[in-house]
Scaffold this motif. Structure first.
Motif, short mmCIF file in Angstrom:
data_model
loop_
_atom_site.label_atom_id
_atom_site.label_comp_id
_atom_site.label_asym_id
_atom_site.label_seq_id
_atom_site.Cartn_x
_atom_site.Cartn_y
_atom_site.Cartn_z
N PRO A 133 46.56 65.43 85.21
CA PRO A 133 46.63 66.23 83.98
C PRO A 133 48.06 66.58 83.60
N PHE A 134 48.33 66.48 82.30
CA PHE A 134 49.57 66.97 81.72
C PHE A 134 49.20 68.17 80.86
N ALA A 135 49.54 69.36 81.33
CA ALA A 135 49.19 70.60 80.64
C ALA A 135 50.41 71.11 79.88
N THR A 136 50.24 71.38 78.59
CA THR A 136 51.39 71.73 77.76
C THR A 136 51.21 73.06 77.04
N THR A 137 52.31 73.78 76.94
CA THR A 137 52.36 75.02 76.16
C THR A 137 53.84 75.35 75.96
N TYR A 138 54.14 76.56 75.52
CA TYR A 138 55.53 77.01 75.47
C TYR A 138 55.95 77.47 76.86
N ALA A 139 57.23 77.32 77.15
CA ALA A 139 57.74 77.65 78.48
C ALA A 139 57.53 79.12 78.82
N VAL A 140 57.64 80.01 77.83
CA VAL A 140 57.43 81.43 78.12
C VAL A 140 56.00 81.70 78.58
N THR A 160 66.14 77.46 72.47
CA THR A 160 65.82 76.39 71.53
C THR A 160 64.93 76.90 70.41
N THR A 161 64.80 78.20 70.31
CA THR A 161 64.12 78.83 69.19
C THR A 161 64.82 80.13 68.86
N GLY A 162 64.78 80.49 67.59
CA GLY A 162 65.39 81.73 67.16
C GLY A 162 64.42 82.89 67.06
N TYR A 163 63.21 82.73 67.59
CA TYR A 163 62.17 83.75 67.43
C TYR A 163 62.26 84.91 68.42
N GLY A 164 63.34 85.01 69.14
CA GLY A 164 63.55 86.17 69.98
C GLY A 164 62.88 86.08 71.35
N PRO A 165 62.95 87.17 72.13
CA PRO A 165 62.51 87.17 73.53
C PRO A 165 61.06 86.75 73.76
N SER A 166 60.18 86.95 72.79
CA SER A 166 58.78 86.57 73.00
C SER A 166 58.60 85.07 73.11
N HIS A 167 59.57 84.29 72.60
CA HIS A 167 59.46 82.83 72.62
C HIS A 167 60.61 82.15 73.35
N GLN A 168 61.64 82.87 73.74
CA GLN A 168 62.81 82.28 74.38
C GLN A 168 62.67 82.33 75.90
N ALA A 169 62.42 81.18 76.50
CA ALA A 169 62.23 81.12 77.95
C ALA A 169 63.59 80.98 78.63
N THR A 170 64.31 82.08 78.71
CA THR A 170 65.65 82.05 79.28
C THR A 170 65.66 82.18 80.80
N GLU A 171 64.50 82.48 81.39
CA GLU A 171 64.44 82.71 82.83
C GLU A 171 63.39 81.84 83.52
N ASP A 172 62.85 80.83 82.83
CA ASP A 172 61.75 80.05 83.40
C ASP A 172 62.15 79.26 84.64
N ASP A 211 72.33 87.60 81.17
CA ASP A 211 71.15 88.20 81.78
C ASP A 211 70.68 89.37 80.91
N GLU A 212 70.12 89.01 79.76
CA GLU A 212 69.64 90.04 78.81
C GLU A 212 68.65 89.39 77.86
N PHE A 213 67.91 90.21 77.12
CA PHE A 213 67.04 89.69 76.08
C PHE A 213 67.90 89.32 74.88
N LEU A 214 67.67 88.12 74.35
CA LEU A 214 68.53 87.59 73.31
C LEU A 214 68.06 87.99 71.92
N ASP A 215 68.98 87.84 70.95
CA ASP A 215 68.66 88.15 69.56
C ASP A 215 67.82 87.05 68.93
N ALA A 216 67.23 87.36 67.79
CA ALA A 216 66.56 86.37 66.95
C ALA A 216 67.53 85.94 65.85
N GLY A 217 67.29 84.76 65.28
CA GLY A 217 68.15 84.29 64.21
C GLY A 217 68.20 82.78 64.13
N ALA A 218 69.17 82.26 63.42
CA ALA A 218 69.34 80.81 63.28
C ALA A 218 69.95 80.25 64.56
#
Length: 348
Positions: free
Chosen positions: A108-115, A146-158, A316-323
């Protein structure tokens, strides 16, 4: 019993909300693909690699947690609808189903967002898949910044989260070629794999270097005498460009690409660092805490290799949202930012 306070005596919260700059950025700029850098690209390399695998292997199946379009699994689903499982917005259920399929002989190849995989489904991956050493491949989009949608979508610690899990192989491919080759290789790997994905129109960079992905191996893409970059993910693209720019300023840079984060290629990394005379700089699309940089540093320390060492990565912090272009500049992931950092370090 409910306690009531008159308006003038209500308790004041000691919490101060985080200030986030007002943004009028269009959605397209917040999820922009890296193809905006003017490179040759390949469409949906992950999904198309799965299609090629499925032509000769009926054990290949795909699962999505309602994000197939955003992980490029939709192209596989269109080609092989009878081998595609839409699990809805339930990552833990998807992981459990993938474990069951693996027990029945499927790959199986299981896919979702990294967060969602690294945070929400961690315990299920650990207990249902990793502990049993099942051949489930967890392939996740939106790694790092790789997304500007902020900490809810940015997998900076995966990578930090997944590196600590026993039996789990962890990958951070650079580009379309790396992703396509890695997808085919991990299908044959007998254990579980966590792999980051770039989606959509993905740059083709390593094709110009006669590159071949090898599981567990770091590869020298470009040699140099002053700086040794050790990079993963799209930061390998950035440091290759930085190496060209720095050469014009008389700084010779080597680029060692390490798509396998775990198990790290300690032999190659220590051998290259031990040559001496070079500043070692790790570069990653991940927090400087717990990712490639700290893995390399620990490897060199254990081997007794003592060299000048610096890290390029996310704070080592929650990142901003934006472009994305603005965020990459803000957090030091652009080619210009890499060049400026290296020149300042070399001058010290």
């Amino acid at each position: 019993m409910t306690e009531h306070f008159p308006p003038h005596s209500r308790r004041k919260s000691k919490y101060t909300p985080r200030t986030v700059p007002e943004s009028k950025v269009a959605t397209s700029a917040m999820i922009a693909s890296l193809d905006s850098e003017g490179r040759d690209t390949i469409a949906a390399p992950f999904g198309n690699a799965l299609i090629e695998l499925a032509k000769t292997r009926d054990d290949i199946v795909g699962l999505s947690a309602d994000l197939s379009k955003y992980t490029d699994l939709h192209v596989f689903a269109n080609a092989y609808p009878d081998r595609f499982y839409q699990m809805g917005m339930a990552e833990q259920v998807m992981i459990s189903a993938a474990a069951g399929l693996a027990r029945e002989g499927f790959t199986p190849f299981a896919t979702t967002y990294a967060v969602f995989a690294s945070r929400r489904a961690y315990d299920f991956i650990c207990m249902a898949i990793a502990e049993e050493n099942l051949p489930v491949k967890i392939c996740c989009a939106l790694p790092g910044l790789t997304t500007g949608y902020g900490p809810s979508h940015q997998a900076t610690e995966d990578l930090a989260i997944m590196r600590g899990m026993p039996n789990l192989t962890v990958l951070d491919p650079c580009d379309a070629i790396d992703t396509m080759q890695a997808t085919k290789v991990i299908a044959d790997h007998p254990g579980p794999v966590y792999m980051r994905l770039l989606r959509g129109q993905v740059p083709n960079v390593l094709g110009a270097y006669d590159y071949q992905f090898k599981l567990g191996k770091a590869q020298m893409i470009h040699d140099g005498s002053d700086v040794l970059f050790i990079a993963s993910g799209f930061m390998t693209m950035r440091v290759l460009d930085a190496a060209k720019a720095l050469a014009k300023d008389g700084v010779s840079c080597a680029v060692l690409h390490s798509p396998t984060i775990k198990p790290l290629d300690a032999e190659t990394i220590t051998a290259e660092a031990a040559k001496g005379g070079r500043l070692v700089v790790t570069a990653e699309n991940h927090s400087v805490t717990g990712g490639l940089g700290e893995a390399v540093a620990a490897t060199l320390m254990r081997a007794g290799v003592h060299v000048p060492f610096r890290q390029i990565g996310l704070p080592d912090e929650f990142l901003d949202a934006g472009a994305l272009p603005t965020l990459h500049q803000q957090y030091g992931l652009t080619v210009d930012a890499v060049c400026q950092s290296v020149k300042s370090w070399v001058a010290q």
